[in-house]
Design an enzyme around this catalytic site. Structure first.
Site, PDB file in Angstrom:
ATOM      1  N   TYR A 125       0.812  -1.214   0.000  1.00  0.00           N
ATOM      2  CA  TYR A 125       0.000   0.000   0.000  1.00  0.00           C
ATOM      3  C   TYR A 125       0.855   1.279   0.000  1.00  0.00           C
ATOM      4  CZ  TYR A 125      -5.024   0.609   0.765  1.00  0.00           C
ATOM      5  OH  TYR A 125      -6.363   0.802   0.618  1.00  0.00           O
ATOM      6  N   LYS A 192       0.510 -13.850   5.414  1.00  0.00           N
ATOM      7  CA  LYS A 192       0.594 -14.912   4.413  1.00  0.00           C
ATOM      8  C   LYS A 192       2.066 -15.342   4.351  1.00  0.00           C
ATOM      9  CE  LYS A 192      -1.457 -17.167   0.915  1.00  0.00           C
ATOM     10  NZ  LYS A 192      -2.647 -18.017   1.011  1.00  0.00           N
ATOM     11  N   ASP A 225      -6.144 -15.910   4.347  1.00  0.00           N
ATOM     12  CA  ASP A 225      -7.310 -16.514   3.687  1.00  0.00           C
ATOM     13  C   ASP A 225      -8.131 -17.323   4.689  1.00  0.00           C
ATOM     14  OD1 ASP A 225      -4.937 -17.909   3.681  1.00  0.00           O
ATOM     15  OD2 ASP A 225      -5.211 -18.862   1.753  1.00  0.00           O
ATOM     16  N   ASP A 249      -6.942  -3.633   5.222  1.00  0.00           N
ATOM     17  CA  ASP A 249      -7.890  -2.914   4.371  1.00  0.00           C
ATOM     18  C   ASP A 249      -9.025  -3.843   3.942  1.00  0.00           C
ATOM     19  OD1 ASP A 249      -8.733  -0.740   2.683  1.00  0.00           O
ATOM     20  OD2 ASP A 249      -7.939  -1.854   0.985  1.00  0.00           O
TER      21      ASP A 249
END
Ligand code: NAD
Length: 368
Positions: A125, A192, A225, A249
Site C-alpha cells: 500500500y 501470508k 485466507d 484494508d
C-alpha cells in the site's frame, strides 16, 4: 470540563453532511469543542492548488486530534490517495477499526465484537509502483530477473511491498497496548508468511518476538485466507486482529459487511503524536448534497475520538444513543433498512436529530 481543540475536515462528496451531523451530536454530549475547520480535497484545490495543503497538516500537528470526512482523490492531483498521503505525512501508523454488531442492524450475527488493528504506513500500500512499459519498470525487471534468476514478463507493472522490522514491531506492540487498555484478551497476527517469507514472514517473526514481551495477553496467528473464513464461521474466537496494511484494508470491509455495511464502520488513525478519526467508507459522490447517507460511521468515529480524549462518560452516552436509534429502527437511513428503497428511511440530518433526542432522553433518565 476542559475544552478540546479539534481539527474538523469536512472532506468531499457526502463528507460535509455527515461531518455536520456528527459535530451536532458530539456537541450535544455536553463536551466542549473548539473546531478548527480545514479544507482538504476538492475544496482545497480551488484555494491552494493541492488537495492536501500545509494548513491542514499544521492544524492537526497543533491540535493533535482531527475528525475527518472522506476525501476524493482527484485524477491528476499528483496523489495516489490524499488519505494515504495524510496518514504518511503525520505518521499515523495504526488504523483501528472496531467491528461491533448493534442490535437491529443488518448483522450477519448479533454477537460480533472484534477489532482490526491495521498497519497504516508500509506494505504494498506504500505507493511504490512502476508503470508497465516505462524505462524504470524495464530497468527494474531486468535487475530483478538477474538477481533472482527468475523471469518477469516484460509487459508487467510492478508494485513494491516493503515490510520492516521497526514498522512491524510498533504496530504489534500497539495492538498489545490497545488490548490491555481496552480489556481485550487476545491478539491474532494476520499474514501470508507461508508464501511471502521475507515480508509477511518477517512480520510474523517480529510479532512472535513482541508477543514474548507481552505474555499477559494471548497471542496466535492466522493465514489471511483462513482468517477470512474463520471470521465468518467462528468470529467469537477472535478479539484483536493485527494486520499488515493490505490485509487490514480488505478485512475491514469484510467486517463492515458483517455488521450491516459501511454506514456503521468507524475508524481511528493513530500515531505517536496525534490521531485522525474517520469512517471506513469513501465520499460516495453520487449521494453528495442529497441528505441521504448514514452519518453513523463518522458519529461512531466521534465516539472513538471522545474515548481518545478521555471523555469516557460522553463516549458511552453517545454510543448508547446511536445504539438506541439503530435498535428502534425508525430514524435510520436507507442502508439500515431491509430494502434499499424503503420509503420510511430518513435522511442524514434526521438521524442526527434522533441521536440528539436519545442523548437528551438518556440525560433525563439520569438521577439528579
Ligand atoms: P464509497 O465508500 O464512497 O461508496 C461506495 C458505496 O457505498 C456508495 O455508493 C454507497 O452505496 C455506499 N456507502 C458509502 N458510505 C455510505 C454511508 N455513509 N451510508 C450509506 N451508504 C454508504 O467508495 P468509492 O465509491 O469506492 O469511493 C468514492 C471516493 O472516496 C473515491 O475517490 C475514493 O478514493 C474515496 N475514498 C476515500 C476514503 C477516505 O477518505 N478515507 C476511503 C475510501 C474511499
Amino acid at each position: 470540563m476542559a475544552r478540546h481543540a479539534v481539527t474538523l475536515i469536512p472532506g468531499d462528496g457526502v463528507g460535509p453532511e455527515i461531518c455536520e451531523a456528527s459535530r451536532r451530536v458530539l456537541e450535544a454530549t455536553g463536551v466542549e469543542f473548539d473546531w478548527d475547520v480545514q479544507n482538504a480535497g476538492e475544496a482545497a484545490i480551488a484555494e491552494f492548488g493541492t488537495p492536501l495543503p500545509d494548513p491542514v497538516l499544521e492544524s492537526i500537528r497543533k491540535n493533535k486530534v482531527a475528525l475527518k470526512g472522506p476525501i476524493t482523490t482527484p485524477v491528476g492531483s499528483g496523489f495516489r490517495s490524499v488519505n494515504v498521503a495524510l496518514r504518511q505525512a503525520l505518521d499515523l501508523y495504526a488504523l483501528v477499526r472496531p467491528v461491533k454488531a448493534y442490535k437491529g442492524a443488518r448483522n450477519l450475527r448479533d454477537d460480533l465484537d472484534f477489532i482490526i488493528v491495521r498497519e497504516n504506513t508500509e506494505d504494498i500500500y506504500a505507493g511504490l509502483e512502476f508503470e508497465k512499459g516505462t524505462t524504470d519498470a524495464d530497468h527494474l525487471i531486468q535487475e530483478i530477473s538477474g538477481l533472482l534468476k527468475k523471469k518477469i514478463r516484460p509487459d508487467s507493472g510492478l508494485s513494491i511491498k516493503p515490510i520492516s522490522v521497526s514498522g512491524s514491531e510498533r504496530i504489534v506492540q500497539f495492538a498489545f497496548d490497545y488490548a490491555r487498555r481496552n480489556n481485550r484478551r487476545k491478539v491474532t497476527a494476520v499474514h501470508k508468511a507461508n508464501i511471502m517469507k521475507h515480508t509477511d514472514g518477517l512480520f510474523l517473526a517480529v510479532a512472535r518476538q513482541v508477543a514474548e514481551r507481552n505474555k499477559d495477553i494471548e497471542f496466535e496467528d492466522r493465514i489471511v485466507d483462513n482468517m477470512c473464513m474463520q471470521l465468518v464461521l467462528r468470529p467469537k474466537e477472535y478479539d484483536i486482529l493485527c494486520c499488515p496494511n493490505l490485509y487490514g484494508d480488505i478485512i475491514s470491509d469484510l467486517g463492515a459487511g458483517m455488521i450491516g455495511g459501511l454506514g456503521l464502520a468507524p475508524g481511528a488513525n493513530i500515531g505517536t503524536d496525534g490521531a485522525v478519526f474517520e469512517a471506513t467508507h469513501g465520499s460516495a459522490p453520487k449521494y453528495a448534497g442529497k441528505n441521504k447517507v448514514n452519518p453513523m460511521a463518522v458519529m461512531l468515529s466521534g465516539v472513538m475520538m471522545l474515548r481518545y480524549l478521555e471523555e469516557t462518560a460522553a463516549a458511552d452516552a453517545l454510543d448508547k444513543a446511536i445504539a438506541n436509534v439503530i435498535a428502534l429502527g425508525e430514524n435510520v437511513t436507507y442502508d439500515l433498512k431491509e430494502s434499499r428503497d424503503d420509503p420510511t428511511a430518513v435522511g442524514t440530518s434526521q438521524v442526527a436529530d434522533a441521536v440528539i433526542a436519545q442523548l437528551k432522553a438518556g440525560e433525563a433518565a439520569q438521577p439528579a
